[in-house]
Design a protein around this motif. Structure first.
Motif, short mmCIF file in Angstrom:
data_model
loop_
_atom_site.label_atom_id
_atom_site.label_comp_id
_atom_site.label_asym_id
_atom_site.label_seq_id
_atom_site.Cartn_x
_atom_site.Cartn_y
_atom_site.Cartn_z
N GLY A 131 0.81 -1.21 0.00
CA GLY A 131 0.00 0.00 0.00
C GLY A 131 0.84 1.26 0.00
N ILE A 132 1.89 1.29 0.83
CA ILE A 132 2.75 2.48 0.93
C ILE A 132 3.50 2.72 -0.37
CG2 ILE A 132 4.83 3.37 2.06
CD1 ILE A 132 3.78 2.19 4.67
N TYR A 133 3.92 1.64 -1.02
CA TYR A 133 4.63 1.78 -2.30
C TYR A 133 3.79 2.53 -3.33
CZ TYR A 133 6.67 0.43 -6.79
OH TYR A 133 7.20 0.45 -8.06
N HIS A 134 2.51 2.21 -3.40
CA HIS A 134 1.63 2.87 -4.38
C HIS A 134 1.22 4.26 -3.94
CE1 HIS A 134 1.27 -1.27 -5.89
NE2 HIS A 134 0.93 -0.72 -7.03
N LEU A 135 1.46 4.61 -2.68
CA LEU A 135 1.15 5.95 -2.20
C LEU A 135 2.34 6.89 -2.35
CD1 LEU A 135 -0.81 5.02 1.05
CD2 LEU A 135 -1.78 5.94 -1.07
N ASP A 136 3.47 6.33 -2.71
CA ASP A 136 4.68 7.12 -2.93
C ASP A 136 5.08 7.93 -1.69
OD1 ASP A 136 6.84 7.93 -4.47
OD2 ASP A 136 5.82 9.74 -5.19
N LEU A 137 5.05 7.26 -0.54
CA LEU A 137 5.47 7.89 0.71
C LEU A 137 6.95 7.62 0.97
CD1 LEU A 137 2.47 6.92 3.03
CD2 LEU A 137 2.89 9.15 1.97
N THR A 138 7.61 8.59 1.58
CA THR A 138 9.02 8.43 1.94
C THR A 138 9.13 8.24 3.44
OG1 THR A 138 9.72 9.84 0.10
CG2 THR A 138 11.31 9.46 1.87
N TRP A 139 9.69 7.11 3.85
CA TRP A 139 9.84 6.81 5.27
C TRP A 139 11.25 7.12 5.74
CZ3 TRP A 139 7.24 2.27 8.17
CH2 TRP A 139 5.84 2.41 8.08
N THR A 140 11.35 7.52 7.01
CA THR A 140 12.63 7.76 7.64
C THR A 140 12.84 6.71 8.73
OG1 THR A 140 11.71 9.23 9.34
CG2 THR A 140 12.35 10.23 7.23
N LEU A 141 14.00 6.73 9.36
CA LEU A 141 14.27 5.81 10.47
C LEU A 141 13.29 6.05 11.61
CD1 LEU A 141 18.18 5.73 10.61
CD2 LEU A 141 16.63 3.92 9.86
N LEU A 142 12.87 7.30 11.78
CA LEU A 142 11.90 7.63 12.83
C LEU A 142 10.58 6.92 12.59
CD1 LEU A 142 11.50 9.27 15.41
CD2 LEU A 142 10.64 11.15 13.99
#
Length: 261
Positions: A131-142
């Motif tokens: 799901g996140i891949y298709h939402l184009d979200l950028t995750w951090t270590l936090l």
């Protein structure tokens, strides 16, 4: 620590027992996976008839469901209290547990754990990642830190609520059927809370806080800032409800009269 060593020994004995019947063990993994897949298919079918649910698109709902699977699977593996009434109250197994110098709830958790349920963590990570891949979200270590923290909080919420429900039989000395009802309610927490009636939203937040197991933490991880403080409160809600669960259990144990009475 004695309790950790004891848990390790219980875990080893459980795995030895289960692996004696390897195909049965693998079948349990497959069953758990298929059960979770059916719920995902349900989401896909819903979005086959609509483009969004009150502002939530298909991939956001999939990500929320994937996140929900992580704390749910950990809870299912180590708080397997579903047959407590039948086994420990009606059959008198609790009397045996109370003769041992380890907290009764911890013993029951160790005796009834089902580690194969942890397959849901892997499934949840895959579904959430999809799901996140298709939402184009950028995750951090936090974000990964909060994923772990929120998951632990969700497990504590579930553990506390179901410990309270299980404790009811300690007061009544009889079989109760309230857990299946609450289980049905708990599934509401895997979807966006604002698609429900206001009364249900309040109940899922302040009475049976299943929204803290799925929706609120997941909404933060999806960058939905309007529920920021609810997400941050997840670990605290988990601690409070687990504390209530242990307190209710301890009081119930004091009232328990034994299987022979």
């Amino acid at each position: 620590m004695f309790q950790i060593r004891l848990f390790h020994e219980y875990f080893k004995q459980y795995m030895k027992t289960r692996l004696a019947y390897r195909w049965d063990f693998l079948a349990q993994f497959l069953t758990n996976f298929l059960f979770q897949a059916v719920n995902l298919v349900f989401i896909l079918v819903v979005f086959g008839h609509t483009s969004d649910l009150n502002g939530w698109n298909q991939y956001e709902v999939i990500a929320i469901y994937g996140y929900f699977l992580i704390p749910w699977s950990i809870f299912s593996a180590f708080f397997n209290l579903w047959d407590f009434n039948e086994k420990y109250i009606i059959k008198g197994e609790l009397d045996r547990v109370l003769t041992r110098p380890v907290h009764s709830l911890l013993q029951i958790i160790m005796e009834t754990m089902t580690p194969e349920s942890l397959i849901g963590v892997f499934t949840g990570v895959l579904v959430m990642g999809y799901g996140i891949y298709h939402l184009d979200l950028t995750w951090t270590l936090l974000d990964f830190f909060f994923l772990v923290l929120f998951s632990i909080g969700g497990v504590l919420v579930y553990g506390g609520i179901y410990t309270i429900l299980t404790s009811i039989s300690l007061y009544t000395d009889s079989k109760t059927d309230i857990q299946p009802i609450i289980f049905n309610v708990s599934t509401y927490g895997r979807y966006p809370i604002n698609i429900y009636h206001r009364f249900i939203q309040i109940a899922l937040t302040w009475v049976l806080p299943f929204a803290f197991v799925g929706f609120y933490p997941a909404s933060y991880l999806l960058d939905k800032q309007e529920w920021f403080w609810y997400a941050m409160a997840t670990p605290l809600v988990g601690i409070v409800y687990l504390g209530l669960g242990v307190f209710t259990w301890n009081q119930g144990i004091k009232r328990y009269r034994g299987a022979g009475n």
